[in-house]
Write an enzyme that holds these catalytic residues in place. Structure first.
Site, mmCIF file in Angstrom:
data_model
loop_
_atom_site.group_PDB
_atom_site.id
_atom_site.type_symbol
_atom_site.label_atom_id
_atom_site.label_comp_id
_atom_site.label_asym_id
_atom_site.label_seq_id
_atom_site.Cartn_x
_atom_site.Cartn_y
_atom_site.Cartn_z
ATOM 1 C CE LYS A 278 -3.972 -1.838 2.604
ATOM 2 N NZ LYS A 278 -5.015 -1.607 1.592
ATOM 3 N NE ARG A 352 -11.011 -9.777 -1.892
ATOM 4 C CZ ARG A 352 -11.357 -8.878 -2.814
ATOM 5 N NH1 ARG A 352 -11.699 -9.265 -4.028
ATOM 6 N NH2 ARG A 352 -11.367 -7.598 -2.519
HETATM 7 N N1 BES Z 1 -8.193 -3.739 4.467
HETATM 8 C C1 BES Z 1 -8.304 -3.346 3.112
HETATM 9 C C2 BES Z 1 -9.574 -2.569 2.831
HETATM 10 C C3 BES Z 1 -9.578 -1.132 3.289
HETATM 11 C C4 BES Z 1 -8.858 -0.169 2.630
HETATM 12 C C5 BES Z 1 -10.375 -0.759 4.331
HETATM 13 C C6 BES Z 1 -8.919 1.144 3.042
HETATM 14 C C7 BES Z 1 -10.462 0.561 4.729
HETATM 15 C C8 BES Z 1 -9.725 1.517 4.087
HETATM 16 C C9 BES Z 1 -8.329 -4.579 2.220
HETATM 17 O O1 BES Z 1 -7.541 -5.628 2.636
HETATM 18 C C10 BES Z 1 -7.798 -4.142 0.904
HETATM 19 O O2 BES Z 1 -6.665 -3.761 0.841
HETATM 20 N N2 BES Z 1 -8.641 -4.194 -0.120
HETATM 21 C C11 BES Z 1 -8.269 -3.777 -1.421
HETATM 22 C C12 BES Z 1 -8.843 -4.751 -2.409
HETATM 23 C C13 BES Z 1 -8.358 -4.554 -3.805
HETATM 24 C C14 BES Z 1 -6.890 -4.904 -3.895
HETATM 25 C C15 BES Z 1 -9.168 -5.413 -4.712
HETATM 26 C C16 BES Z 1 -8.813 -2.361 -1.655
HETATM 27 O O3 BES Z 1 -9.932 -2.082 -1.215
HETATM 28 O O4 BES Z 1 -8.098 -1.560 -2.224
HETATM 29 MN MN MN Z 2 -5.548 -5.436 1.996
#
Ligand code: BES
Ligand code: MN
Ligand code: ZN
Length: 495
Positions: A278, A352
């Site tokens: 990230k 997931r």
């Molecule tokens: N924990 C995150 C989701 C998240 C991101 C929650 C920002 C709250 C704020 C999750 O694990 C994630 O990173 N999801 C990705 C999925 C994508 C790679 C398909 C996302 O939402 O960017």
């Molecule tokens: Mn994630």
């Protein structure tokens, strides 16, 4: 903080602080009118002078008003009488508790709980007053070497009613409010703890103390046991970290042979994204990626405290998502406990990957329903903001129960579709499915992925990415969706 229900005449009631409402423009509520009469028009004079207009959530603190038995009198603006609904009520109580908290008053008598709220009864008002007050009184400063503010004096609040027709009902509402609030505090505390303290092992220890305190059944599986169960998807996420993963199973038995309701909470104690790293900005907030797990712990505590007559199993798959030499790489293919294979196209879609194995694991309980709770997608924050949690389900009657529980508890969720068309987006050339479906409909494709592992029972998914914590100056866990979950379970238990 302690709460009780009290039948009370405002003009006679002794207290450190009486809290009464004033509607816009300058119309006194019943309790305020009685105080006005007892003081020969002290309040109406003050209103005439223009010191209080009654605008929603404004406050005016008065001291030693002649003729009254209370040391302080707090006037709270309630806004337009015709518009006095859920939000206005909560805003007014919040402003009131904040104002009392700033004084030296050790207790207060709240007359706002006796002001009619559109479509709500006295029990609802009592429960919500407790929830709002506890939210205002919450603090998390034990990791600072010196506290920002001294502890507030306020420790007791009476919810005052002119007539109490069914005291037992009101007391039950207060008890429910307190249990929910304490569950929320637990969830908030765990969310606020940083990743270096709140590890998977720490969560398992918390489950242990909770189980001990409330006589819950507890089993904590370690990596070897997960391997034996074939949880290859979950373990592929855990591998990238030096912290060992845990799989927590908690059992609350409040009824005889009934099939259990299973809650599954995402417990990523820190989500760096893994190799699909990230960006640095606000990455600290990914310590909140275990808020689903925290809400399961908070809910288990609340229902145990309320002794709800039903069976509930709380499941927490927990690990970190970090990049190391053994971490998942984009393109890796893993085999889930269900036997289905998954191409990991993005290592940041890890939630997931841990939930799917938990969803397979819970088949053994022949659940009456399964609800998973997860900070699953940034897309959900874009879709619903920070107001509602996302809801997706394979059974409409279950979705309806959760929507209703959100509505009464003030902890709302909003349903999105799970049509077959979305499944196509998960197609992989090399495995049974990919773990991402592209940018479009991100919350839905995440749920569509999970639905492939939840075919054997009624299932709903709550995406709490936008509701579990607040960012910015007010950064902190919210304790959501504990109120929604407790109300859902209480309704199932017929309470
Ligand atoms: N924990 C995150 C989701 C998240 C991101 C929650 C920002 C709250 C704020 C999750 O694990 C994630 O990173 N999801 C990705 C999925 C994508 C790679 C398909 C996302 O939402 O960017
Ligand atoms: Mn994630
Ligand atoms: Zn995550």
């Amino acid at each position: 903080m302690e709460f009780s229900i009290k039948r009370s005449s405002p003009e006679k009631q002794r207290s450190a602080c009486a809290i009464v409402g004033v509607f816009e423009t300058r119309r006194l509520t019943d309790a305020a009118q009685r105080l006005d009469q007892a003081t020969d028009g002290y309040l109406s004079d003050l209103l005439k002078r223009g010191d209080m207009e009654g605008k929603l959530a404004t406050t005016l603190m008065l001291s030693s008003v002649p003729g009254l038995s209370c040391e302080r009198l707090l006037l709270v603006g309630l806004g337009k009488e015709k518009e006095f609904g859920d939000k206005a009520y909560r805003d007014a109580v919040r402003a009131a508790v904040k104002a009392v908290k700033a004084t030296g008053a050790r207790e207060a008598v709240l007359y706002l709980s006796d002001v009619p709220v559109k479509k709500r009864d006295a029990g609802w008002r009592a429960e919500q007053a407790v929830l709002v007050a506890m939210e205002v009184m919450y603090r998390f400063d034990h990791l600072k070497s010196s506290r920002d503010e001294p502890a507030p004096a306020l420790a007791r609040m009476l919810l005052a009613y002119d007539k109490v027709s069914d005291k037992a009902d009101l007391e039950a509402a207060v008890a429910r409010g307190v249990a929910i609030a304490l569950g929320m505090n637990l969830a908030r505390d765990l969310g606020n703890l940083p990743g270096n303290i709140c590890t998977p092992t720490y969560l398992a220890d918390q489950a242990q103390s909770l189980a001990k305190a409330h006589g819950l059944g507890l089993e904590v599986l370690d990596q070897d046991e997960m391997e034996r169960l074939g949880m290859g998807s979950l373990l592929s996420v855990a591998k990238g970290s030096d912290q060992p993963p845990r799989f927590i199973v908690m059992k609350y038995n409040g009824a005889r042979k009934e099939r259990p309701i299973v809650l599954v909470g995402k417990g990523i104690t820190f989500d760096s994204g893994g190799i699909s790293l990230k960006p640095a900005a606000e990455m600290d907030e990914m310590k909140y990626d275990m808020c689903g797990a925290a809400s399961v712990l908070g809910t288990m505590q609340a229902i145990a405290q309320l002794a709800l007559p039903l069976n509930v199993i709380g499941i927490i798959p927990t690990c970190e998502n970090l990049p190391n030499g053994r971490a998942n790489k984009p393109g890796d293919i893993v085999t889930s406990m269900s036997g289905q294979t998954i191409e990991v196209l993005n290592t940041d879609a890890e939630g997931r990957l841990i939930l799917c194995d938990a969803l397979t694991y819970v088949e053994r309980f022949e659940p009456a329903a399964v609800v998973d709770i997860a900070t699953l997608t940034g897309a959900c924050v874009i879709a619903l903001g920070h107001v509602a949690s996302g809801l997706l389900a394979n059974k409409q009657s279950l979705a309806k129960e959760l929507l209703d529980a959100g509505e009464v508890s003030g902890d709302r969720c909003w349903q999105m579709p799970l049509w077959d068309e979305y499944q196509e987006l998960l197609k992989s050339n090399f495995a049974d499915m990919a773990n991402i479906g592209g940018r479009a409909g991100g919350t839905i494709t995440a749920a569509a992925f999970l639905s492939r592992f939840a075919k054997k029972y009624d299932w709903a998914h709550l995406d709490i990415a936008g509701t579990a914590w607040k960012s910015g100056k007010e950064k902190g866990g919210t304790g959501r969706p504990v109120p929604l979950l407790v109300h859902f379970l209480a309704a199932r238990a017929g309470k």
